[in-house]
Design an enzyme around this catalytic site. Structure first.
Site, PDB file in Angstrom:
ATOM      1  N   LYS A 165       1.666   0.619   3.101  1.00 49.70           N
ATOM      2  CA  LYS A 165       2.817   1.510   2.949  1.00 49.70           C
ATOM      3  C   LYS A 165       3.466   1.672   4.325  1.00 49.70           C
ATOM      4  CE  LYS A 165       0.829   4.517  -0.676  1.00 49.70           C
ATOM      5  NZ  LYS A 165      -0.116   5.666  -0.823  1.00 49.70           N
TER       6      LYS A 165
ATOM      7  N   GLU B 214       6.180   8.753 -11.040  1.00 51.44           N
ATOM      8  CA  GLU B 214       6.467   7.333 -10.825  1.00 51.44           C
ATOM      9  C   GLU B 214       6.880   6.637 -12.119  1.00 51.44           C
ATOM     10  OE1 GLU B 214       3.308   5.425  -8.653  1.00 51.44           O
ATOM     11  OE2 GLU B 214       3.669   6.646  -6.891  1.00 51.44           O
TER      12      GLU B 214
HETATM   13  P1  PGA Z   1       1.715   8.741  -2.913  1.00 52.18           P
HETATM   14  O1  PGA Z   1       0.968   7.928  -4.045  1.00 52.18           O
HETATM   15  O2  PGA Z   1       2.950   8.000  -2.555  1.00 52.18           O
HETATM   16  O3  PGA Z   1       1.979  10.072  -3.543  1.00 52.18           O
HETATM   17  O4  PGA Z   1       0.753   8.815  -1.752  1.00 52.18           O
HETATM   18  C1  PGA Z   1       0.857   6.537  -4.073  1.00 52.18           C
HETATM   19  C2  PGA Z   1      -0.585   6.072  -3.966  1.00 52.18           C
HETATM   20  O5  PGA Z   1      -1.517   6.886  -3.812  1.00 52.18           O
HETATM   21  O6  PGA Z   1      -0.831   4.870  -3.993  1.00 52.18           O
HETATM   22 ZN    ZN Z   2      -3.166   5.245  -3.660  1.00 58.44          ZN
END
Ligand code: PGA
Ligand code: ZN
Length: 432
Positions: A339, A205
């Site tokens: 998400k 990231e």
């Molecule tokens: P991931 O990580 O997109 O790999 O799940 C993001 C998070 O855990 O917030």
């Molecule tokens: Zn997370």
């Protein structure tokens, strides 16, 4: 045909920020308006998330191709949605949920369904002739960012166990100042990391790749970086953590493992450690401090930290209304990571945000570790007055496009834009 009715839906395979296949959908309306949906992909994926459909053919993209999901868009979902009104997002999302017929979208794939759902939202905005944020909601609040400085866990080949060490510019008066303070701290951290390890690189990231012997050494780097940039830790910039503890948990034995330090903790010991970190350092937010099944651990963390620290459920809630409701009823947290692809439609995501806000909790709109060049989530954050945004670090265009989009939205909103910074926490934290 009415000009906002869906005329055609197409899909194809694109590639995310890790170079892995993902789904892009294009929806065209009868009046010529159109929208795209680009689907992100996680690495530390929670067990309760909606299913990301992959072809699992080892001979093809290492099993990761998404041609089945694309066929489901073109041949199964698309033909059923043609003629529906793109302005009725809820009806379209409901229809897709019915067509899939499972609880976790495992029949047609959450990536197929979400690609359409996002593309419909974008096409509706185009038809209305307004930016996406204005089409998705009434909101005008610019989010306070959580920005990663060091990436670990599944985003750095488990080089350290803890997944994210982030900063929040709690002292910033406006969004430009957040960007400036974060810029200064991110680059100061880079200098420190290069001194520690001349070969330091970036994790998935965009945060620095960790080169530590213990997890808590990352705190020293973040604290030093804040000071080296000329700021006061805690006052100007606070620390945020994503422990992503489900990845460290052994379900059978109920224990947490730090491989880097070769340590095993029971739930009590692990929550003691996390709560101790939150006391020793200026931590204002902690995400997934324990595993998604360690409910007693969540309650313990809540007892210790609520009122002082934002406690965020990611794998615990997976953007699912029933899971969030259970968390509210049982006092497990005070914030929900949001998400889109954990649940798989735009309307269910907005329902999750609304439920969170109605409970007096805070939503935190989040990207995935596998991202695209799309900035849908920035618009979602503003549209819903979510107040917080987490999209990884301060590098790499799939991250920066989301931070920069806030600046564009600010300009589009003009004097209707507002920013309340750390006051977003007033409802959940004392003495802020
Ligand atoms: P991931 O990580 O997109 O790999 O799940 C993001 C998070 O855990 O917030
Ligand atoms: Zn997370």
């Amino acid at each position: 045909m009415n000009h906002t009715q869906i005329q055609s839906i197409d899909a194809w395979q694109i590639y995310d920020s890790r170079g892995n296949p993902t789904v892009e959908v294009r929806v065209v309306l009868a009046g010529g308006a159109a929208g795209h949906g680009l689907v992100p992909s996680g690495a530390s994926t929670g067990q309760f998330e909606a299913l990301e459909l992959r072809d699992r053919d080892p001979q093809c993209f290492g099993g990761k191709s998404v041609y089945k999901a694309i066929a489901n868009v073109r041949q199964v979902l698309g033909p059923q949605l043609v003629g529906m009104d793109a302005l009725d997002q809820a009806a379209i999302d409901r229809r897709m949920i019915e067509l899939d017929g499972t609880d976790n979208k495992s029949n047609l794939g959450a990536n197929a369904i979400l690609g359409i759902s996002m593309a419909v939202a974008a096409a509706a905005a185009d038809a209305r002739g307004v930016p996406l944020f204005a089409s998705l909601g009434e909101g005008t609040l610019l989010p306070l960012p959580e920005i990663q400085i060091i990436g670990g866990g599944a985003h750095a080949n488990h080089r350290i166990d803890v997944q994210d060490f982030l900063v929040i510019a709690v002292g910033a008066q406006d969004y430009e100042q957040v960007m400036r303070m974060t810029h200064d701290v991110y680059h100061a951290a880079g200098k420190i990391m290069r001194r520690l390890d001349g070969n330091v690189g970036l994790a998935d990231e965009g945060g620095y790749w960790p080169s530590f012997d213990r997890n808590d050494q990352a705190f020293d780097v973040v604290m030093q970086a804040i000071e080296a940039a000329g700021y006061h830790p805690g006052k100007d910039l606070a620390i945020s953590l994503d422990i992503a503890a489900s990845n460290l948990y052994d379900q059978q034995t109920g224990t947490y493992h730090f491989k880097l330090e070769n340590k095993v903790f029971d739930s009590q010991q692990f929550t003691d450690l996390i709560c101790d970190w939150c006391r020793r350092y200026p931590v204002i937010s902690v995400e997934d401090p324990v595993s998604d099944t360690d409910i007693a651990g969540w309650q313990r963390v809540h007892r210790e930290l609520a009122g002082r620290v934002q406690i965020v459920g990611d794998d615990l809630f997976t953007t699912s209304v029933p899971r969030i409701r259970h968390g509210i009823e049982n006092n497990l947290a005070n914030s929900v990571l949001i998400k889109l692809n954990q649940i798989g439609t735009v309307s269910e995501t907005i329902d999750a945000i609304r439920l969170t806000q109605q409970a007096g909790w805070l939503p935190l709109i989040s990207a995935r570790s596998g991202e695209t060049e799309d900035a849908f989530i920035t618009h979602l954050a503003v549209a819903t007055n979510a107040g917080q945004l987490k999209v990884g670090s301060f590098a790499r265009s799939e991250r920066m496009v989301k931070w920069n989009e806030v600046l564009r939205i600010q300009h589009a909103l003009g004097n209707r834009a507002h920013f309340i910074g750390r006051r977003i926490y007033d409802g959940i934290l004392k003495q802020t």
